[in-house]
Design a protein around this motif. Sequence first.
Motif, PDB file in Angstrom:
ATOM      1  N   PRO A 102     -83.875  19.102  71.825  1.00  0.00           N
ATOM      2  CA  PRO A 102     -82.455  18.444  72.443  1.00  0.00           C
ATOM      3  C   PRO A 102     -81.968  17.610  71.507  1.00  0.00           C
ATOM      4  CG  PRO A 102     -84.602  17.313  72.723  1.00  0.00           C
ATOM      5  CD  PRO A 102     -85.003  18.693  72.269  1.00  0.00           C
ATOM      6  N   ASP A 103     -82.522  17.382  70.358  1.00  0.00           N
ATOM      7  CA  ASP A 103     -81.779  16.533  69.231  1.00  0.00           C
ATOM      8  C   ASP A 103     -80.995  17.548  68.129  1.00  0.00           C
ATOM      9  OD1 ASP A 103     -82.622  14.432  70.313  1.00  0.00           O
ATOM     10  OD2 ASP A 103     -84.601  14.712  69.570  1.00  0.00           O
ATOM     11  N   ARG A 104     -80.868  18.801  68.206  1.00  0.00           N
ATOM     12  CA  ARG A 104     -80.278  19.560  67.274  1.00  0.00           C
ATOM     13  C   ARG A 104     -78.639  19.053  67.195  1.00  0.00           C
ATOM     14  NH1 ARG A 104     -78.999  25.167  67.952  1.00  0.00           N
ATOM     15  NH2 ARG A 104     -79.138  24.743  70.276  1.00  0.00           N
ATOM     16  N   PRO A 105     -78.301  18.947  65.727  1.00  0.00           N
ATOM     17  CA  PRO A 105     -77.066  18.219  65.800  1.00  0.00           C
ATOM     18  C   PRO A 105     -75.989  19.452  65.460  1.00  0.00           C
ATOM     19  CG  PRO A 105     -78.148  18.311  63.517  1.00  0.00           C
ATOM     20  CD  PRO A 105     -79.155  18.866  64.640  1.00  0.00           C
ATOM     21  N   GLU A 106     -74.678  18.809  65.603  1.00  0.00           N
ATOM     22  CA  GLU A 106     -73.679  19.709  65.398  1.00  0.00           C
ATOM     23  C   GLU A 106     -73.561  20.038  63.979  1.00  0.00           C
ATOM     24  OE1 GLU A 106     -71.437  21.191  67.451  1.00  0.00           O
ATOM     25  OE2 GLU A 106     -72.330  20.128  69.231  1.00  0.00           O
ATOM     26  N   VAL A 107     -73.569  21.495  63.704  1.00  0.00           N
ATOM     27  CA  VAL A 107     -73.639  21.891  62.216  1.00  0.00           C
ATOM     28  C   VAL A 107     -72.725  22.808  61.860  1.00  0.00           C
ATOM     29  CG1 VAL A 107     -75.237  23.012  60.352  1.00  0.00           C
ATOM     30  CG2 VAL A 107     -76.172  21.380  62.301  1.00  0.00           C
ATOM     31  N   ALA A 108     -71.990  22.646  60.664  1.00  0.00           N
ATOM     32  CA  ALA A 108     -71.116  23.655  60.389  1.00  0.00           C
ATOM     33  C   ALA A 108     -71.486  24.211  59.234  1.00  0.00           C
ATOM     34  CB  ALA A 108     -69.664  22.830  59.818  1.00  0.00           C
ATOM     35  N   LEU A 109     -71.188  25.882  59.191  1.00  0.00           N
ATOM     36  CA  LEU A 109     -71.778  27.142  58.291  1.00  0.00           C
ATOM     37  C   LEU A 109     -70.425  27.440  57.545  1.00  0.00           C
ATOM     38  CD1 LEU A 109     -74.563  28.713  60.231  1.00  0.00           C
ATOM     39  CD2 LEU A 109     -74.938  26.816  58.268  1.00  0.00           C
ATOM     40  N   ASP A 110     -70.605  27.416  56.308  1.00  0.00           N
ATOM     41  CA  ASP A 110     -69.477  28.063  55.258  1.00  0.00           C
ATOM     42  C   ASP A 110     -70.135  29.012  54.418  1.00  0.00           C
ATOM     43  OD1 ASP A 110     -66.946  26.606  56.320  1.00  0.00           O
ATOM     44  OD2 ASP A 110     -68.097  24.977  55.882  1.00  0.00           O
ATOM     45  N   GLY A 111     -69.581  30.125  54.261  1.00  0.00           N
ATOM     46  CA  GLY A 111     -70.106  31.087  53.036  1.00  0.00           C
ATOM     47  C   GLY A 111     -71.131  31.993  53.649  1.00  0.00           C
ATOM     48  N   VAL A 112     -71.528  31.809  54.611  1.00  0.00           N
ATOM     49  CA  VAL A 112     -72.890  32.583  55.201  1.00  0.00           C
ATOM     50  C   VAL A 112     -72.601  34.180  55.212  1.00  0.00           C
ATOM     51  CG1 VAL A 112     -74.596  32.674  56.982  1.00  0.00           C
ATOM     52  CG2 VAL A 112     -73.545  30.675  56.716  1.00  0.00           C
ATOM     53  N   ALA A 113     -71.485  34.649  55.744  1.00  0.00           N
ATOM     54  CA  ALA A 113     -71.665  35.964  55.677  1.00  0.00           C
ATOM     55  C   ALA A 113     -71.608  36.688  54.299  1.00  0.00           C
ATOM     56  CB  ALA A 113     -70.001  36.422  56.422  1.00  0.00           C
ATOM     57  N   ALA A 114     -71.141  36.179  53.307  1.00  0.00           N
ATOM     58  CA  ALA A 114     -71.462  36.586  52.091  1.00  0.00           C
ATOM     59  C   ALA A 114     -72.723  36.856  51.550  1.00  0.00           C
ATOM     60  CB  ALA A 114     -70.573  36.332  51.296  1.00  0.00           C
ATOM     61  N   VAL A 115     -73.441  35.517  51.844  1.00  0.00           N
ATOM     62  CA  VAL A 115     -74.730  35.631  51.646  1.00  0.00           C
ATOM     63  C   VAL A 115     -75.792  36.719  52.469  1.00  0.00           C
ATOM     64  CG1 VAL A 115     -76.931  34.201  52.018  1.00  0.00           C
ATOM     65  CG2 VAL A 115     -74.699  32.972  50.928  1.00  0.00           C
ATOM     66  N   ARG A 116     -75.318  36.655  53.662  1.00  0.00           N
ATOM     67  CA  ARG A 116     -75.988  37.736  54.450  1.00  0.00           C
ATOM     68  C   ARG A 116     -75.937  39.117  53.821  1.00  0.00           C
ATOM     69  NH1 ARG A 116     -76.923  36.713  60.734  1.00  0.00           N
ATOM     70  NH2 ARG A 116     -77.206  38.682  60.484  1.00  0.00           N
ATOM     71  N   ARG A 117     -74.746  39.437  53.355  1.00  0.00           N
ATOM     72  CA  ARG A 117     -74.480  40.688  52.780  1.00  0.00           C
ATOM     73  C   ARG A 117     -75.379  41.001  51.585  1.00  0.00           C
ATOM     74  NH1 ARG A 117     -69.068  39.825  54.419  1.00  0.00           N
ATOM     75  NH2 ARG A 117     -68.493  39.208  52.353  1.00  0.00           N
ATOM     76  N   HIS A 118     -75.293  39.818  50.818  1.00  0.00           N
ATOM     77  CA  HIS A 118     -75.947  40.041  49.511  1.00  0.00           C
ATOM     78  C   HIS A 118     -77.563  40.061  49.718  1.00  0.00           C
ATOM     79  CE1 HIS A 118     -76.095  38.992  45.082  1.00  0.00           C
ATOM     80  NE2 HIS A 118     -77.216  38.454  45.269  1.00  0.00           N
ATOM     81  N   LEU A 119     -77.965  39.252  50.932  1.00  0.00           N
ATOM     82  CA  LEU A 119     -79.620  39.572  50.826  1.00  0.00           C
ATOM     83  C   LEU A 119     -79.755  40.653  51.956  1.00  0.00           C
ATOM     84  CD1 LEU A 119     -80.255  35.827  51.901  1.00  0.00           C
ATOM     85  CD2 LEU A 119     -80.602  36.917  49.673  1.00  0.00           C
ATOM     86  N   GLY A 120     -78.770  41.414  52.108  1.00  0.00           N
ATOM     87  CA  GLY A 120     -79.214  42.635  52.934  1.00  0.00           C
ATOM     88  C   GLY A 120     -79.570  42.547  54.494  1.00  0.00           C
ATOM     89  N   VAL A 121     -79.120  41.329  54.819  1.00  0.00           N
ATOM     90  CA  VAL A 121     -79.460  41.092  56.324  1.00  0.00           C
ATOM     91  C   VAL A 121     -78.151  41.720  57.189  1.00  0.00           C
ATOM     92  CG1 VAL A 121     -79.731  39.268  57.945  1.00  0.00           C
ATOM     93  CG2 VAL A 121     -80.560  38.986  55.594  1.00  0.00           C
ATOM     94  N   PRO A 122     -78.323  42.627  58.330  1.00  0.00           N
ATOM     95  CA  PRO A 122     -77.338  43.118  58.815  1.00  0.00           C
ATOM     96  C   PRO A 122     -76.828  42.230  59.752  1.00  0.00           C
ATOM     97  CG  PRO A 122     -79.528  44.045  59.632  1.00  0.00           C
ATOM     98  CD  PRO A 122     -79.788  43.176  58.433  1.00  0.00           C
ATOM     99  N   ASP A 123     -75.598  42.383  60.221  1.00  0.00           N
ATOM    100  CA  ASP A 123     -74.944  41.484  61.319  1.00  0.00           C
ATOM    101  C   ASP A 123     -75.613  41.520  62.595  1.00  0.00           C
ATOM    102  OD1 ASP A 123     -73.416  40.471  59.546  1.00  0.00           O
ATOM    103  OD2 ASP A 123     -71.647  42.123  59.643  1.00  0.00           O
TER     104      ASP A 123
END
Length: 217
Positions: A196-217
């Motif tokens: 219940p205490d999860r904060p609002e979090v902004a993510l930037d640059g994640v899509a390219a990191v996923r691709r580099h790590l071989g993580v499928p969308d």
Amino acid sequence: MDPLDVWPFPALRVTSGDLELRYLDDDLLLQAALLAADGVHAADAMPFTVPWTRGTPAEVATSVLRYQWSRRAELSPERWVLELAVLRGGELVGLQGAQATEFRVTRQAETGSWLGLRFQGQGIGTRMRRLILHLLFEGLGAERATTTAFADNARSNGVTRRVGYRENGRDVLPREGAAAESIRYVLTRDAWAADPDRPEVALDGVAAVRRHLGVPD
């Protein structure tokens, strides 16, 4: 070619309020090494399985540099250690990391962190853990996050339980020549989502990191 196509991590940002996780470039790494040299824990404690915080300030700083440089060189989709600087109001206060083996298959990663001694006891540890968990679950599609802490590390165990992990067994490990009890924890995606205490979090640059790590969308 855009350099970020080759090494996308410098564009990665995980932000909530005045707290940010950012890729550990050489400038931030040097700051982290000097921060560690100023102290990470009391002299009569050892929260780490590898006692990298022992030695002179110069030895501790050098240990941080060597370790972090080696982790960069070994980062691959098959095995990665992602170390991020923790900044509060732009000031580096510690490091928050995650590591995984065959993450694209297991969807499981282990977290670990440290804070400079002078920044401890201010609630930063809980906040930075929630940020790395948001990156793992929301950004990278993890299904499970794990962590460990020695039984006598009250602050680490407190943070872990506070954000929803459940205990997942205990081990006896060697620590500076003596046996010490270590607690294993696991956090599932459902348990993370129910916090219940999860904060609002902004993510930037994640899509390219996923691709580099071989993580499928």
